[in-house]
Motif scaffolding. Structure first.
Motif: not given
Length: 255
Positions: A192, A196, A199-200, A232-233
């Protein structure tokens, strides 16, 4: 004199037993650096044995000669002191444990300080050479800055210095927040964009109890031209709109 000593011994034994039992009850649910049960039993045994010895000495003669009387008085004093031994031994052990913890904490602090200085030198060198981090290097850099979470006290705390260093690296374009990096979790090695991926792995699973340092890092990454239009964000965009409510020390909750 014999009866006086017996009375003193009885009072000393009672006072010691009360003190020993009180100590154990006060620390009933605490795990000390030493075995509190053994310490208590040893003190109780000492009181009993000393009392028995005084009784034996007093029983051998109606009149206590000076040497024997001196020994008996010493035993009475030892009986009285025995009641305070568990508290003193426990206090010394706790002080030693605290000192060891503080020494370990100082060693860890010095290690983090050295690492932060190394990262600062790395940023300076890369800025001079116009040599940006690749994605994996950028992740390692973020990981190092994240590790300063628990050093936010005193003047110029490491956590604040780490965030300033990240701001500098981002301003100098040494980090591409949109560069892809593979996941570091065994069950999700998905590639990613850097922002991101952070973040994940560091924010989304812990949004109800995450470190303030990680959240500040996330905000800086998101504000550094991160492509927040990616599907995905969307959860990140939603979290950025939330308020970070202070929780336990160094932690926040997103609401």
């Amino acid at each position: 004199m014999r009866w006086s000593i017996l009375v003193l011994q009885l009072l000393a034994a009672i006072a010691s037993l009360v003190n020993i039992i009180g100590f154990r009850l006060d620390n009933l649910l605490r795990n000390g650096p030493i075995d509190l049960d053994r310490l208590t039993l040893a003190a109780l045994a000492a009181v009993v044995l000393l009392t028995v010895e005084v009784l034996i000495i007093c029983r051998r003669g109606a009149v206590l000669r000076p040497p024997r009387a001196a020994i008996t008085v010493l035993l009475v004093a030892l009986t009285a002191v025995s009641g305070f031994v568990p508290r003193q031994v426990d206090a010394y052990a706790r002080a030693a444990e605290q000192e060891a913890r503080e020494a370990e904490r100082q060693q860890r602090y010095q290690a983090f300080t050295r690492e932060l200085l190394e990262q600062t030198d790395e940023v300076e060198k890369r800025a001079t050479q116009a040599d940006a981090f690749d994605s994996d290097q950028a992740w390692a850099f973020l990981d190092a800055l994240s590790s300063t979470t628990y050093w936010d006290d005193g003047a110029g705390p490491l956590s604040v210095q780490a965030l300033e260093l990240l701001r500098k690296a981002l301003a100098l374009k040494l980090i591409d927040v949109n560069g892809e990096v593979r996941g570091h979790r065994v069950k999700e090695p998905v590639a990613r964009p850097l922002f991101l991926q952070f973040y994940k792995e560091r924010i989304e699973p812990l949004r109800y109890s995450l470190t303030r340092q990680d959240w500040e890092i996330m905000r800086l990454l998101a504000s550094a031209d991160a492509d927040l239009s990616l599907p995905d964000a969307a959860p990140l965009v939603a979290d950025l709109a939330k308020t970070a409510v202070p929780g336990p020390p160094r932690f926040v909750t997103l609401k």
